[in-house]
Design an enzyme around this catalytic site. Structure first.
Site, short mmCIF file in Angstrom:
data_model
loop_
_atom_site.label_atom_id
_atom_site.label_comp_id
_atom_site.label_asym_id
_atom_site.label_seq_id
_atom_site.Cartn_x
_atom_site.Cartn_y
_atom_site.Cartn_z
N ARG A 170 27.85 -2.10 -15.75
CA ARG A 170 26.99 -0.99 -15.35
C ARG A 170 27.64 0.32 -15.78
O ARG A 170 28.72 0.67 -15.32
CB ARG A 170 26.78 -0.99 -13.82
CG ARG A 170 25.93 -2.14 -13.33
CD ARG A 170 24.50 -2.01 -13.80
NE ARG A 170 23.63 -3.03 -13.24
CZ ARG A 170 23.39 -4.22 -13.80
NH1 ARG A 170 24.00 -4.52 -14.95
NH2 ARG A 170 22.57 -5.07 -13.24
N ASP A 257 19.68 -11.23 -14.06
CA ASP A 257 20.03 -11.96 -12.83
C ASP A 257 19.06 -13.10 -12.57
O ASP A 257 19.46 -14.15 -12.06
CB ASP A 257 20.05 -10.99 -11.65
CG ASP A 257 21.01 -9.83 -11.88
OD1 ASP A 257 22.15 -10.09 -12.28
OD2 ASP A 257 20.60 -8.67 -11.68
#
Length: 314
Positions: A170, A257
């Protein structure tokens, strides 16, 4: 039935309608999002037991996160509420279908309070944990979160549980760092990495070559997520590929995810790697075709009808 334990941060999320800049939006859609909790929901929908360990604020957003996870059948016994830190919040500005601006309000939030004690309490309460899923997001949140991840790896190895790790870089967190990944990699069974994250873990840039090279550093399976181009994997010297699915994209956030949830769900059902990749790609496609990180994830009963995709596996 396999038991999955996930550890990390879940945020409350507010999103503008697609094509509506935030400054002009009259309505916002409220939901929740978190890499690990998305995997927990996905694995739960695919017929297994899943638990999420995290810290929430003792506020209305924390109550909403807790309610949504519990409603999906995720075990939330190990969620800790704190009165002096707010639940993290994310704001998504969907200016166009292809351009989404994301603002995080998580600094000093409850998610950063996660620590090794939370992990130890969860492991002590479970009689059997088959899989533990972790991400690089958590290592980058705070020193105590990083300690929690490392402790989870230690306890998983002691228990003989499979360790799944998704690099999940991230930019807003500037992490995980290569050092974080190198510390966890030797203790990882299944490694997930995006094709755009390969530079963090290897000098190889070609996905299949990178997957094969990473096997030498500890994992028994390496899976490279390639977005719309599908995915590839390496295990026991064999290489596998699956093509992406054609889908009208609504929202790409949460696809990676969801992919992991499909792969781990199929693995828990004892399916071979080609089928794991198919399940994973299907789950990712279901997510990008719907609004939200996890809302479109398929249940086990609907999976077969959604796996109509050309694939090349070798």
């Amino acid at each position: 039935m396999t038991t999955l334990l996930t550890i990390g941060e879940t945020l409350a999320v507010a999103s503008t309608p697609v094509g509506t800049p935030l400054r002009n939006a009259a309505d916002l859609h409220l939901s929740t999002a978190g890499a690990e909790s998305t995997v927990a929901i996905g694995v739960r929908r695919l017929g297994h037991t899943a638990a999420w360990v995290g810290v929430l604020g003792a506020d209305e957003l924390g109550a909403r996160v807790h309610r949504e996870l519990a409603a999906e059948g995720v075990d939330t016994r190990f969620v800790r509420f704190v009165p002096d830190a707010p639940t993290g919040f994310m704001l998504r500005d969907h200016r166009t279908r292809d351009y989404v601006s994301v603002s995080y309000y998580r600094e000093h939030g409850s998610g950063t309070r996660l620590g090794a004690d939370d992990v130890e309490a969860a492991f002590a309460a479970f009689d059997g944990i088959d899989m533990v899923h972790l991400t690089g997001i958590t290592t980058a949140l705070s020193p105590s979160c990083r300690a929690a991840v490392l402790r989870a790896v230690e306890l998983a190895r002691e228990r003989g549980a499979l360790v799944s790790f998704d690099v999940n870089y991230r930019r807003a967190l500037s992490g995980p760092t290569p050092e974080d990944v190198r510390e966890i990699l030797p203790h990882t069974d299944v490694l997930f990495v995006g094709h755009d994250e390969l530079h963090i873990v290897t000098e190889e840039v070609e996905p299949l070559s990178a997957a094969r090279e990473l096997l030498r550093h500890g994992p028994t399976e390496v899976v490279v997520k390639r977005g719309k181009d599908g995915a590839c994997a390496a295990a026991d010297g064999d290489l596998f590929e699956v093509a992406g699915m054609n889908v009208a994209v609504m929202d790409v956030i949460g696809a990676g995810d969801s992919f992991v949830a499909g792969y781990l769900g199929a693995r828990a059902h004892g399916l071979p790697i080609p089928e794991r990749l198919r399940w994973a790609t299907t789950c990712a496609a279901c997510t990008v075709g719907t609004r939200g990180d996890w809302e479109g994830l398929p249940h086990l009963s609907e999976l077969d009808g959604r796996m109509e995709t050309d694939k090349t596996v070798r």
